[in-house]
Enzyme design. Structure first.
Site, PDB file in Angstrom:
ATOM      1  N   SER A  62       0.834  -1.207   0.000  1.00 50.48           N
ATOM      2  CA  SER A  62       0.000   0.000   0.000  1.00 50.48           C
ATOM      3  C   SER A  62       0.865   1.252   0.000  1.00 50.48           C
ATOM      4  O   SER A  62       2.013   1.254   0.449  1.00 50.48           O
ATOM      5  CB  SER A  62      -0.899   0.027   1.236  1.00 50.48           C
TER       6      SER A  62
HETATM    7  N1  SAH Z   1      -0.828  -4.721   4.125  1.00 54.48           N
HETATM    8  C1  SAH Z   1      -0.146  -5.004   2.892  1.00 54.48           C
HETATM    9  C2  SAH Z   1      -0.970  -4.546   1.710  1.00 54.48           C
HETATM   10  C3  SAH Z   1      -1.076  -5.616   0.716  1.00 54.48           C
HETATM   11  S1  SAH Z   1      -2.326  -5.423  -0.507  1.00 54.48           S
HETATM   12  C4  SAH Z   1       1.257  -4.403   2.876  1.00 54.48           C
HETATM   13  O1  SAH Z   1       1.592  -3.665   3.793  1.00 54.48           O
HETATM   14  O2  SAH Z   1       2.027  -4.689   1.967  1.00 54.48           O
HETATM   15  C5  SAH Z   1      -3.603  -6.475   0.157  1.00 54.48           C
HETATM   16  C6  SAH Z   1      -3.254  -7.896   0.426  1.00 54.48           C
HETATM   17  O3  SAH Z   1      -4.454  -8.557   0.835  1.00 54.48           O
HETATM   18  C7  SAH Z   1      -2.728  -8.692  -0.762  1.00 54.48           C
HETATM   19  O4  SAH Z   1      -1.499  -9.256  -0.430  1.00 54.48           O
HETATM   20  C8  SAH Z   1      -3.796  -9.758  -0.985  1.00 54.48           C
HETATM   21  O5  SAH Z   1      -3.280 -10.981  -1.440  1.00 54.48           O
HETATM   22  C9  SAH Z   1      -4.392  -9.894   0.403  1.00 54.48           C
HETATM   23  N2  SAH Z   1      -5.736 -10.474   0.463  1.00 54.48           N
HETATM   24  C10 SAH Z   1      -6.776 -10.285  -0.388  1.00 54.48           C
HETATM   25  N3  SAH Z   1      -7.842 -11.021   0.005  1.00 54.48           N
HETATM   26  C11 SAH Z   1      -7.460 -11.676   1.141  1.00 54.48           C
HETATM   27  C12 SAH Z   1      -8.105 -12.615   2.016  1.00 54.48           C
HETATM   28  N4  SAH Z   1      -9.351 -13.033   1.824  1.00 54.48           N
HETATM   29  N5  SAH Z   1      -7.399 -13.056   3.081  1.00 54.48           N
HETATM   30  C13 SAH Z   1      -6.124 -12.678   3.305  1.00 54.48           C
HETATM   31  N6  SAH Z   1      -5.464 -11.823   2.499  1.00 54.48           N
HETATM   32  C14 SAH Z   1      -6.118 -11.329   1.436  1.00 54.48           C
END
Ligand code: SAH
Length: 241
Positions: A92
């Site tokens: 993000s």
């Molecule tokens: N907090 C992360 C942001 C990653 S983007 C960071 O600091 O880098 C959002 C993430 O949510 C992605 O990696 C995606 O694979 C994950 N995601 C999406 N749906 C999900 C679910 N049902 N359970 C767990 N993770 C999920």
């Protein structure tokens, strides 16, 4: 069972080394030394953009964001923008991380559940803030990489490869829940896993755009919500891969 908790904030966790040449490379097996000047500058930029919570800004200033992206993107790691992390997912934008963390209104010792570990950067921010972090990621590959990165930097949140829609019933209730991908509605099981008096921060809305939303659990059956600015998140998807 994983019995590790995040360590409390330590100012020099990623040792400050002001004399390090900017593009020196470190072998992946060795714990690298990071220059935190750029992280400090990023924190100042976020303050100027309106982030008020000093503990959040201090956490951002202590974390080498470059460690959470591919080496080829290291140059861009301290720009206030999202970057690709593989599997079509992104780390993000720092402003978004800071804003979501600020809206959680963390208190020391809170038990916090993050949905969407991704790169692990948000989990590191939470660890720096002295809370107990649980984080779930649906892609095994991202889960593994995030774990290695976090542990290498000295962060030990409890990480899980699983479907965030299920939460962690065995560890509930949580004081705070943070969703970093966009569900279409508030996941019911996560609502149930929120402690009475607790807060959940999530982007809510359609596929193209979401509104940052804070859900507070008022009592066993009642929840109140407030909405904030618009964002664009990757979708929260069911199941694991
Ligand atoms: N907090 C992360 C942001 C990653 S983007 C960071 O600091 O880098 C959002 C993430 O949510 C992605 O990696 C995606 O694979 C994950 N995601 C999406 N749906 C999900 C679910 N049902 N359970 C767990 N993770 C999920």
């Amino acid at each position: 069972m994983l019995a590790l908790i995040c360590s409390l904030p330590v100012t020099n966790r990623a040792q400050v080394e002001k004399t390090e040449p900017e593009n020196s490379k470190f072998p992946m097996t060795q714990s690298p030394t990071y220059n935190l000047e750029k992280a400090e500058k990023l924190a100042r930029e976020l303050r100027d953009k309106g982030i008020r919570d000093k503990a959040v800004l201090a956490a951002i200033a202590r974390i080498p964001r470059e460690a959470f992206v591919d080496e080829a993107l290291a140059e861009m790691a301290y720009l206030d923008r999202p970057l690709p992390i593989g599997e079509g997912q992104t780390i993000s934008q720092p402003y978004t991380v800071a804003r979501q963390t600020e809206l959680l209104e963390l208190e020391p010792g809170d038990r916090v559940l993050e949905i969407g570990t991704g790169s692990g950067y948000q989990a590191a921010v939470l660890c720096e803030m002295g809370v107990e972090v649980y984080s779930i990621e649906r892609y095994e590959e991202l889960y593994q990489t995030a774990k290695e990165t976090l542990n290498r930097l000295g962060y030990f949140p409890k990480l899980y490869h699983g479907d965030g829609y299920e939460g962690l019933p065995g560890e509930a209730p949580f004081d705070k829940i943070l969703i970093t991908a966009a569900p279409e509605t508030i996941p019911p099981k996560l609502k149930e896993q929120l402690r009475v008096g607790g807060r959940m921060v999530l982007p809510l809305g359609g596929r193209d755009r979401q509104q940052m939303t804070v859900v507070k659990r008022v009592n066993e059956t009642r929840y109140s919500t407030s909405t904030h600015e618009d964002y664009i998140f990757v979708p929260m998807k069911k199941g694991t891969e």
